[in-house]
Design an enzyme around this catalytic site. Structure first.
Site, PDB file in Angstrom:
ATOM      1  N   HIS A  76       0.845  -1.186   0.000  1.00  0.00           N
ATOM      2  CA  HIS A  76       0.000   0.000   0.000  1.00  0.00           C
ATOM      3  C   HIS A  76       0.884   1.240   0.000  1.00  0.00           C
ATOM      4  O   HIS A  76       2.040   1.210   0.438  1.00  0.00           O
ATOM      5  CB  HIS A  76      -0.925  -0.006   1.211  1.00  0.00           C
ATOM      6  CG  HIS A  76      -2.018  -1.021   1.109  1.00  0.00           C
ATOM      7  ND1 HIS A  76      -3.090  -1.061   1.974  1.00  0.00           N
ATOM      8  CD2 HIS A  76      -2.221  -2.039   0.227  1.00  0.00           C
ATOM      9  CE1 HIS A  76      -3.897  -2.046   1.631  1.00  0.00           C
ATOM     10  NE2 HIS A  76      -3.388  -2.658   0.585  1.00  0.00           N
ATOM     11  N   GLU A  78       0.796   3.908   1.823  1.00  0.00           N
ATOM     12  CA  GLU A  78       1.220   4.325   3.160  1.00  0.00           C
ATOM     13  C   GLU A  78       2.442   3.531   3.619  1.00  0.00           C
ATOM     14  O   GLU A  78       3.391   4.091   4.167  1.00  0.00           O
ATOM     15  CB  GLU A  78       0.084   4.132   4.186  1.00  0.00           C
ATOM     16  CG  GLU A  78      -1.175   4.892   3.873  1.00  0.00           C
ATOM     17  CD  GLU A  78      -2.198   4.092   3.074  1.00  0.00           C
ATOM     18  OE1 GLU A  78      -3.395   4.297   3.291  1.00  0.00           O
ATOM     19  OE2 GLU A  78      -1.807   3.264   2.230  1.00  0.00           O
ATOM     20  N   CYS A 104      -6.373   1.477   5.266  1.00  0.00           N
ATOM     21  CA  CYS A 104      -6.919   0.220   5.776  1.00  0.00           C
ATOM     22  C   CYS A 104      -6.413   0.027   7.209  1.00  0.00           C
ATOM     23  O   CYS A 104      -5.577   0.783   7.695  1.00  0.00           O
ATOM     24  CB  CYS A 104      -6.476  -0.942   4.883  1.00  0.00           C
ATOM     25  SG  CYS A 104      -4.714  -1.333   5.019  1.00  0.00           S
ATOM     26  N   CYS A 107      -2.520  -0.459   7.455  1.00  0.00           N
ATOM     27  CA  CYS A 107      -1.778   0.794   7.293  1.00  0.00           C
ATOM     28  C   CYS A 107      -2.003   1.713   8.493  1.00  0.00           C
ATOM     29  O   CYS A 107      -1.088   2.429   8.909  1.00  0.00           O
ATOM     30  CB  CYS A 107      -2.164   1.490   5.992  1.00  0.00           C
ATOM     31  SG  CYS A 107      -1.495   0.628   4.537  1.00  0.00           S
TER      32      CYS A 107
END
Length: 151
Positions: A76, A78, A104, A107
């Protein structure tokens, strides 16, 4: 006094919109077809890290398999931005993370552990467990509508 507070809030909102637009442009670097997500981490008005979703360094740049399912090892945005800080001399403590899609839960855990104190995002995801966890950790969470960011 109220006038001064409004002026500070307006300046912060203008900065937030500007950094979100930049994160949206950064997302265009992603090779993912289903969703492109971009992140900027800002501290003291300086961008200290950036990231977008994609495969780990050295892997092929295909995020989805032949059935259009995201591969399990795709990172991801992040996570990419936070791990980039870990390889630098910067600290994310008390920074702001600008992300094009709400984080999410996985993260959100990384964001908490990285000491980031503020999140600004522009697209709501169908699950909000990451946002709820961030709020529980007393991290300031700000949503700015994507259409508003364009102006």
């Amino acid at each position: 006094m109220k006038s001064m507070d409004n002026n500070i809030e307006n300046k912060q909102l203008a900065l937030d919109k500007r950094y979100l637009r930049m994160a949206k442009i950064w997302a265009e670097n992603s090779y993912c077809k289903r969703r492109q997500v971009g992140v900027l981490i800002v501290k003291d008005k300086m961008i200290i890290s950036d990231g977008y979703n994609g495969t780990p360094s050295g892997f092929e740049n295909n995020c989805e398999d032949e059935n259009f399912v995201t591969k399990p090892y795709v990172l991801h945005a992040e996570a990419n931005a936070i791990t980039k800080i870990a390889c630098s001399n910067n600290s994310s403590r008390d920074a702001t993370l600008y992300v094009t899609a709400s984080p999410c839960i996985e993260c959100a855990k990384l964001i908490i552990q990285a000491g980031i104190k503020r999140i600004v995002y522009s697209e709501k995801y169908r699950l909000d467990d990451g946002i709820q966890l961030l709020k529980r950790a007393d991290i300031e969470v700000v949503y700015i509508d994507l259409e508003e960011v364009q102006s």
